[in-house]
Write a protein that holds these residues in place. Structure first.
Motif, mmCIF file in Angstrom:
data_model
loop_
_atom_site.group_PDB
_atom_site.id
_atom_site.type_symbol
_atom_site.label_atom_id
_atom_site.label_comp_id
_atom_site.label_asym_id
_atom_site.label_seq_id
_atom_site.Cartn_x
_atom_site.Cartn_y
_atom_site.Cartn_z
ATOM 1 N N LEU A 159 -23.284 33.812 1.798
ATOM 2 C CA LEU A 159 -24.528 33.303 2.367
ATOM 3 C C LEU A 159 -24.243 32.310 3.486
ATOM 4 C CD1 LEU A 159 -26.666 32.757 -0.864
ATOM 5 C CD2 LEU A 159 -27.097 34.434 0.927
ATOM 6 N N PHE A 160 -23.249 31.438 3.252
ATOM 7 C CA PHE A 160 -22.884 30.481 4.294
ATOM 8 C C PHE A 160 -22.283 31.183 5.513
ATOM 9 C CE2 PHE A 160 -22.996 27.133 0.976
ATOM 10 C CZ PHE A 160 -23.770 26.216 1.661
ATOM 11 N N GLU A 161 -21.585 32.288 5.301
ATOM 12 C CA GLU A 161 -21.028 33.041 6.425
ATOM 13 C C GLU A 161 -22.153 33.583 7.311
ATOM 14 O OE1 GLU A 161 -18.606 35.886 4.417
ATOM 15 O OE2 GLU A 161 -16.790 34.655 4.534
ATOM 16 N N VAL A 162 -23.242 34.047 6.663
ATOM 17 C CA VAL A 162 -24.383 34.542 7.442
ATOM 18 C C VAL A 162 -25.065 33.380 8.163
ATOM 19 C CG1 VAL A 162 -26.600 35.748 7.339
ATOM 20 C CG2 VAL A 162 -24.737 36.466 5.847
ATOM 21 N N ARG A 163 -25.185 32.239 7.471
ATOM 22 C CA ARG A 163 -25.780 31.059 8.123
ATOM 23 C C ARG A 163 -24.955 30.628 9.333
ATOM 24 N NH1 ARG A 163 -27.088 25.783 5.230
ATOM 25 N NH2 ARG A 163 -28.139 25.447 7.216
ATOM 26 N N ARG A 164 -23.641 30.754 9.234
ATOM 27 C CA ARG A 164 -22.781 30.342 10.357
ATOM 28 C C ARG A 164 -22.999 31.231 11.579
ATOM 29 N NH1 ARG A 164 -16.339 29.985 9.614
ATOM 30 N NH2 ARG A 164 -16.647 32.226 9.376
ATOM 31 N N ALA A 190 -24.317 22.886 22.043
ATOM 32 C CA ALA A 190 -25.215 22.825 20.887
ATOM 33 C C ALA A 190 -24.883 23.934 19.894
ATOM 34 C CB ALA A 190 -26.660 22.947 21.350
ATOM 35 N N ARG A 191 -24.628 25.130 20.429
ATOM 36 C CA ARG A 191 -24.259 26.254 19.568
ATOM 37 C C ARG A 191 -22.944 25.956 18.835
ATOM 38 N NH1 ARG A 191 -23.485 29.862 23.226
ATOM 39 N NH2 ARG A 191 -25.555 30.820 23.295
ATOM 40 N N ALA A 192 -21.985 25.398 19.568
ATOM 41 C CA ALA A 192 -20.688 25.077 18.969
ATOM 42 C C ALA A 192 -20.823 24.006 17.887
ATOM 43 C CB ALA A 192 -19.716 24.609 20.052
ATOM 44 N N GLN A 193 -21.648 22.995 18.140
ATOM 45 C CA GLN A 193 -21.839 21.925 17.148
ATOM 46 C C GLN A 193 -22.497 22.471 15.887
ATOM 47 O OE1 GLN A 193 -20.413 19.217 17.333
ATOM 48 N NE2 GLN A 193 -20.294 18.466 19.439
ATOM 49 N N ALA A 194 -23.428 23.399 16.025
ATOM 50 C CA ALA A 194 -24.070 24.011 14.862
ATOM 51 C C ALA A 194 -23.052 24.814 14.054
ATOM 52 C CB ALA A 194 -25.226 24.906 15.304
ATOM 53 N N THR A 195 -22.147 25.497 14.753
ATOM 54 C CA THR A 195 -21.100 26.259 14.076
ATOM 55 C C THR A 195 -20.184 25.336 13.281
ATOM 56 O OG1 THR A 195 -21.121 27.944 15.823
ATOM 57 C CG2 THR A 195 -19.190 27.885 14.402
ATOM 58 N N VAL A 196 -19.799 24.233 13.883
ATOM 59 C CA VAL A 196 -18.945 23.241 13.210
ATOM 60 C C VAL A 196 -19.630 22.709 11.964
ATOM 61 C CG1 VAL A 196 -17.972 20.915 13.409
ATOM 62 C CG2 VAL A 196 -17.675 22.560 15.276
ATOM 63 N N HIS A 197 -20.925 22.451 12.086
ATOM 64 C CA HIS A 197 -21.702 21.892 10.980
ATOM 65 C C HIS A 197 -21.688 22.813 9.758
ATOM 66 C CE1 HIS A 197 -24.748 19.725 8.843
ATOM 67 N NE2 HIS A 197 -25.697 20.614 9.065
ATOM 68 N N SER A 201 -19.610 25.341 9.264
ATOM 69 C CA SER A 201 -18.217 25.602 8.875
ATOM 70 C C SER A 201 -17.676 24.512 7.960
ATOM 71 C CB SER A 201 -17.333 25.718 10.117
ATOM 72 O OG SER A 201 -17.676 26.851 10.885
ATOM 73 N N GLY A 202 -18.138 23.279 8.156
ATOM 74 C CA GLY A 202 -17.678 22.180 7.310
ATOM 75 C C GLY A 202 -18.045 22.398 5.855
ATOM 76 N N VAL A 203 -19.243 22.894 5.613
ATOM 77 C CA VAL A 203 -19.667 23.173 4.240
ATOM 78 C C VAL A 203 -18.841 24.327 3.670
ATOM 79 C CG1 VAL A 203 -21.618 23.631 2.726
ATOM 80 C CG2 VAL A 203 -22.002 22.489 4.910
ATOM 81 N N MET A 204 -18.578 25.323 4.493
ATOM 82 C CA MET A 204 -17.787 26.466 4.039
ATOM 83 C C MET A 204 -16.371 26.046 3.666
ATOM 84 S SD MET A 204 -18.997 29.440 6.718
ATOM 85 C CE MET A 204 -17.832 30.607 6.010
ATOM 86 N N GLN A 205 -15.788 25.163 4.456
ATOM 87 C CA GLN A 205 -14.435 24.685 4.157
ATOM 88 C C GLN A 205 -14.407 23.948 2.830
ATOM 89 O OE1 GLN A 205 -13.379 22.403 7.595
ATOM 90 N NE2 GLN A 205 -13.278 24.184 8.936
#
Length: 225
Positions: free
Chosen positions: A93-98, A204-211, A213-217
């Motif tokens: 689910l987090f992968e789809v959110r990313r 902005a897109r990159a920052q959202a990806t980082v955000h 990804s942090g939960v996924m890690q």
């Protein structure tokens, strides 16, 4: 698996076996940490997390007790810890959110005006180090929903809302067990707003990806045995 989560699962095993029951007092910290093979700091973090979800009751000057909930309710309150670690679908689910969250940010960026930026900053300002994990996640959901609604695509907004709702328990648990989760969320939200205010869609897109990804890690680390 994270050490704090390991401590929690060991306490759960004591409840499941009947070694600890509703209303029972936990052994002294030193004794319990040695019996479970854990450091006292890990045990303390586990007790703190279990107190927040009302499995344990910490009474200053008296000790720590299992709450008066029935065994079935106690175990139900703790079951989501195991679910998070054993259910690969949460990570999917987090992968789809990313994939979708950065897309929503990019679509919303040109549609945001000064009032929108001010509203996003107000949402960020509602959170500080005293914010509970539940309130942190609730604020996070409103923050992302606000951006998604301005992407101009009702299907995308609805899909993201469903994905966000389906990952609430994992995000609350992260807030309970990961040190610095509040600060990290605030920093990442602020970075997204800064990029949107600057009109830098790629950033902005990159920052959202980082955000995301942090939960996924964190989830991957928490799932390691």
């Amino acid at each position: 698996m994270a050490v704090t989560d390991e401590a929690i699962l060991k306490i759960k095993a004591m409840i499941l076996s009947g070694e600890l029951g509703p209303g029972d007092r936990l052994p002294p910290e030193k004794e319990l940490s040695e019996a479970l093979g854990l450091s006292r700091s890990s045990l303390r973090e586990a007790v703190k997390a279990l107190a927040i979800i009302r499995v344990l009751d910490v009474r200053r000057g008296d000790g720590t007790y299992v709450t008066s909930l029935t065994p079935s309710l106690l175990l139900d309150a703790m079951s989501f810890v195991v679910d998070i670690h054993q259910d690969d679908s949460v990570l999917e689910l987090f992968e789809v959110r990313r994939i979708l969250e950065p897309a929503a940010v990019a679509l919303a960026a040109p549609r945001l005006d000064g009032a929108d930026i001010a509203e996003l900053r107000a949402l960020v300002a509602q959170v500080d180090e005293t914010t509970s994990p539940d309130d942190l996640v609730a604020n996070d959901m409103v923050f992302h929903r606000y951006i998604a609604e301005r992407a101009g695509n009702a299907y995308l907004t609805s899909l993201l809302d469903t994905l966000s709702s389906s990952t609430v328990r994992a995000r609350v648990w992260r807030g309970l067990t990961e040190q610095g989760a509040v600060t990290r969320t605030l920093t990442e939200h602020s970075a997204i707003v800064d990029a949107l205010e600057a009109g830098d869609v790629d950033l902005a897109r990159a920052q959202a990806t980082v955000h995301i990804s942090g939960v996924m890690q964190w989830l991957r680390r928490a799932s390691e045995v």
